[in-house]
Design an enzyme around this catalytic site. Structure first.
Site, mmCIF file in Angstrom:
data_model
loop_
_atom_site.group_PDB
_atom_site.id
_atom_site.type_symbol
_atom_site.label_atom_id
_atom_site.label_comp_id
_atom_site.label_asym_id
_atom_site.label_seq_id
_atom_site.Cartn_x
_atom_site.Cartn_y
_atom_site.Cartn_z
ATOM 1 N N SER A 48 0.861 -1.150 -0.060
ATOM 2 C CA SER A 48 0.129 -0.035 -0.080
ATOM 3 C C SER A 48 0.878 1.133 -0.082
ATOM 4 O O SER A 48 1.959 1.330 0.782
ATOM 5 C CB SER A 48 -0.881 -0.001 1.297
ATOM 6 O OG SER A 48 -1.604 1.210 1.346
ATOM 7 N N CYS B 167 -36.789 7.338 7.702
ATOM 8 C CA CYS B 167 -38.240 7.052 7.752
ATOM 9 C C CYS B 167 -38.854 6.782 6.309
ATOM 10 O O CYS B 167 -39.751 6.135 6.019
ATOM 11 C CB CYS B 167 -39.078 8.332 8.450
ATOM 12 S SG CYS B 167 -38.222 9.698 8.486
ATOM 13 N N CYS C 93 -4.230 22.173 1.667
ATOM 14 C CA CYS C 93 -2.966 22.864 1.111
ATOM 15 C C CYS C 93 -2.880 24.312 1.467
ATOM 16 O O CYS C 93 -2.045 25.002 1.052
ATOM 17 C CB CYS C 93 -2.850 22.644 -0.422
ATOM 18 S SG CYS C 93 -4.409 23.574 -1.351
HETATM 19 N N1 LIG Z 1 -3.287 2.462 -0.912
HETATM 20 C C1 LIG Z 1 -3.169 1.828 -2.123
HETATM 21 N N2 LIG Z 1 -2.006 1.481 -2.378
HETATM 22 C C2 LIG Z 1 -1.659 0.779 -3.693
HETATM 23 N N3 LIG Z 1 -2.455 0.412 -4.452
HETATM 24 C C3 LIG Z 1 -3.635 0.739 -4.154
HETATM 25 C C4 LIG Z 1 -4.164 1.379 -2.965
HETATM 26 N N4 LIG Z 1 -5.412 1.512 -2.935
HETATM 27 C C5 LIG Z 1 -6.116 1.053 -4.181
HETATM 28 N N5 LIG Z 1 -4.987 0.707 -4.962
HETATM 29 C C6 LIG Z 1 -5.231 -0.086 -6.040
HETATM 30 O O1 LIG Z 1 -5.621 0.874 -7.124
HETATM 31 C C7 LIG Z 1 -6.012 0.149 -8.545
HETATM 32 C C8 LIG Z 1 -7.163 0.670 -9.052
HETATM 33 O O2 LIG Z 1 -7.584 0.123 -10.003
HETATM 34 P P1 LIG Z 1 -9.029 -0.079 -10.469
HETATM 35 O O3 LIG Z 1 -9.995 0.904 -10.263
HETATM 36 O O4 LIG Z 1 -9.087 -0.780 -11.780
HETATM 37 O O5 LIG Z 1 -9.744 -1.338 -9.444
HETATM 38 P P2 LIG Z 1 -9.732 -2.871 -9.480
HETATM 39 O O6 LIG Z 1 -9.884 -3.347 -8.044
HETATM 40 O O7 LIG Z 1 -8.535 -3.576 -10.159
HETATM 41 O O8 LIG Z 1 -11.076 -3.121 -10.281
HETATM 42 P P3 LIG Z 1 -12.777 -3.335 -9.479
HETATM 43 O O9 LIG Z 1 -12.581 -2.301 -8.326
HETATM 44 O O10 LIG Z 1 -13.381 -2.380 -10.692
HETATM 45 O O11 LIG Z 1 -12.590 -4.675 -9.247
HETATM 46 C C9 LIG Z 1 -6.413 -1.268 -7.617
HETATM 47 O O12 LIG Z 1 -5.442 -2.221 -8.342
HETATM 48 C C10 LIG Z 1 -6.119 -1.041 -6.280
HETATM 49 O O13 LIG Z 1 -5.372 -2.414 -5.910
HETATM 50 ZN ZN LIG Z 2 -6.045 22.215 -1.507
#
Ligand SMILES: Nc1ncnc2c1ncn2[C@@H]1O[C@H](COP(=O)(O)OP(=O)(O)OP(=O)(O)O)[C@@H](O)[C@H]1O
Ligand SMILES: [Zn+2]
Length: 628
Positions: free
Chosen positions: A95, A173, A436
């Protein structure tokens, strides 16, 4: 494959020398990585925390069937090297929010490119790039819509300059008493699933709500005298316990939810003075009406008759009850999943039965799935266009032509200039931006005696304000530490309420996120009740603060007028942001569905008429996303 270089020759050198961070190797990320490699970029780091799912294969073309289960970043690197083995690509299966990716890490890059799917990560990378003073290209897609924008500290607005709308939510509601649209019934059916089989949440009660302000006065007394009131009261205590007593007898469940509760609602007669009253259904006399226009349709496309709904309800309850009996100690409840057949059948059947009762159009299983699962299809070509636009913005940055950078929208229909790709000049930073601006400030409305320190950290600081490891000090002249990012240092504070630390109306808190190099002052406003039963509200611009009386008078009732998000960043405990849909799109396009909205035109630097962004941007979620 041959090295194809589409960049202008003057750029060659800076492209070759640049170091690029690609965050996310999903739909946009795969296209982007391929583009970068084919455009002559030769030093790239790609990071993604996820593994490849079979559902990614239709559009994330760097991945094949044999890669399912493997790291996205690692396989994306391998496949992209197939286009040009001479480039350096480092893959991180991680991540981007982890602490090792600190400001020093970000500083090594010439440009950072986000190809993410969630606000928390986008907001985090935005802060890291501001702190490292590295240009960021932000992007997103949702169906046929997409956007790309360039962000640079001091030269443009940042990702957080414009607060994002939460998902559409519905007053309790409306869901429990007076549904008027199919989505209200779908939300109700999902709540019913949770009450019967899932993790019951008191906020998701499905029984009639006698506290409905519209029915105030006689609701309690009249309804309680009604024959149906007993069922209403008993089951309010625990729908699940009640269902277990009869071993989930479908006729009993049906009798309560589609007959007794409806009669109970009818007894709240004030609700029906201006609405069509519901019609209770009887287990012994379920309509069999079949639409005559469903001949060639497959099962999922057909709208089920009430009798078919009952059949599906009976069979799905049987399966779900059996499953819930088999749960072992750790998993004490079922989790609703749109891809689980019985769960989907249950929600389709129950939502349509409720629609029938309230004379609301019924929906096919396919439509219910899309609405209940918040699904907007990911479209490969949209991702491809957006990935191409990211590279074009990168070229301008590398050429030092910041003034030529644009916020580019991909629309589903041509705009007044007959274009689907519409560039808009970049807006300057919001001077009151809580990220920012030189002295970031927000105001948080909450109930100081109810909000615990733990909730404040989890829901406000991490959840709504996207901090990673906050330190918080009370500005009380004594330096009281409320939250420390050092493990264990403030554990004993967590279960206490904010008022236990003498935090009251007007108290200021100094928050710091060391990892994000981000300081924020928070002013607490103590409110007993917040509109729409929110647990807290974050207001990025204090001048937007309503007088205390105005908010409190709206009490726990549904709000009609002030649900517009900008300019406050509002969050509730229940906000479940659909992560894929973080897209801003342009209003006022010719033939656009949103044409009725006023659009203000301005001249961009290039002299092309385009539509100004900040006030004219509409978060897609405002219209299309539903909170479930
Ligand atoms: N904190 C993070 N660090 C690194 N990569 C991330 C993080 N959060 C999200 N991602 C990655 O960003 C990518 C976004 O790609 P995309 O929107 O195509 O999602 P996906 O999971 O591949 O597809 P879907 O959600 O439609 O099944 C994903 O592969 C996800 O794992
Ligand atoms: Zn800003």
């Amino acid at each position: 494959m041959a090295d194809v270089n589409v960049a202008p020759s003057l750029l060659d050198d800076s492209i070759r020398k640049s170091k690029i961070l690609v965050v996310g190797a999903g739909g946009i990320g795969c296209e982007l990585l391929k583009n970068l490699v084919l455009s002559g970029f030769n030093d790239i780091l790609v990071i993604d925390l996820d593994t490849i799912d079979v559902s990614n294969l239709n559009r994330q073309f760097l991945f094949q069937k044999e890669h399912v289960g493997k790291s996205k970043a690692v396989i994306a690197r391998e496949s992209a090297l197939g286009f040009n083995p001479n480039v350096t690509i480092v893959a991180k299966h991680d991540s981007v929010m982890n602490s090792e990716y600190n400001v020093t890490f970000f500083k090594q890059f010439t440009v950072v490119m986000n190809a993410l799917d969630n606000r928390a990560a986008r907001s985090h990378v935005n802060r890291m790039c501001l702190a490292a003073n590295v240009p960021l290209i932000e992007s997103g897609t949702a169906g046929y819509l997409g956007q790309v924008t360039a962000i640079r500290k001091g030269l443009s607005e940042c990702y957080d300059c414009n607060p994002k709308a939460g998902q559409k939510s519905f007053p309790g509601c409306t869901i429990r008493n007076t549904p008027s649209e199919p989505i209200h019934c779908i939300v109700w059916a999902k709540h019913l699933f949770n009450q019967l089989f899932g993790e019951a949440d008191p906020d998701e009660d499905v029984s009639p709500d006698t506290a409905d302000p519209e029915a105030a006065g006689d609701a309690g007394s009249v309804a309680l005298q009604n024959q149906a009131s007993e069922a209403g009261n008993v089951t309010r205590v625990s729908t699940r316990a009640w269902a277990q007593q009869s071993e989930y007898d479908p006729s009993k469940l049906f009798g309560k939810f589609f007959c007794d509760d409806i009669k109970y609602l009818l007894s709240m007669d004030k609700l029906w003075t201006k609405r069509t009253p519901p019609t209770p259904l009887s287990w012994d006399n379920i309509p069999e009406e079949i639409s005559d226009q469903q001949g060639g349709l497959i099962k999922d496309q057909k709208v089920w008759s009430p009798a078919e709904c009952v059949q599906a309800m009976v069979s799905s309850i049987k399966i779900l009850y059996q499953r819930s009996k088999e749960l072992n100690g750790e998993e004490s409840f079922l989790v609703w999943d749109k891809d689980d057949e019985a769960s989907m059948d249950f929600v389709t059947a129950c939502s349509n039965l409720r629609s029938h009762v309230f004379s609301i159009p019924k929906k096919s299983r396919f439509d219910v799935k899309a609405m209940a699962g918040n699904i907007i299809p990911a479209i490969a070509t949209t991702n491809a266009v957006i990935a191409g636009l990211i590279v074009f913005e990168a070229f301008k940055i590398l050429e030092g032509k910041w003034e030529e950078c644009r916020h580019v929208y991909l629309n589903s229909k041509p705009n007044a200039l007959n274009k689907v790709i519409a560039p808009s000049s970049l807006d300057s930073a919001n001077p009151k931006c809580y990220v920012c601006s030189p002295h970031p400030e927000v105001t948080v409305l909450l109930n100081v005696s109810q909000m615990t320190v733990q909730s404040f950290e989890d829901k406000v600081l991490r959840g709504a304000l996207h901090m990673i490891s906050p330190d918080v000090m009370v500005d009380d002249g004594k330096g009281t530490v409320l939250i420390s990012s050092e493990e264990g240092e403030t554990t004993e504070n967590m279960s206490k309420s904010l008022s236990d630390f003498n935090i009251s109306d007007g108290t200021r808190l100094r928050c710091e996120d060391f990892h994000q190099e981000y300081d924020l002052n928070i002013t607490i406003i103590d409110r007993e009740h917040l509109e729409e039963n929110r647990e807290f509200t974050v207001i990025a611009d204090p001048s937007q603060l309503q007088p205390k009386a105005a908010v409190e008078s709206s009490g726990p009732q549904p709000s009609t007028s002030s649900s517009k998000p900008a300019p406050s960043t509002r969050a509730t405990e229940s906000v479940e942001i659909d992560e894929d849909l973080d897209v801003i799109f342009q209003k006022g396009c010719a033939n656009d569905d949103h044409q009725q909205e006023p659009s203000i035109r301005k001249r961009s630097i290039s002299g092309q008429a385009d539509i100004g962004s900040a006030s004219k941007k509409l978060r897609l979620s405002e219209n299309d996303i539903i909170e479930l």
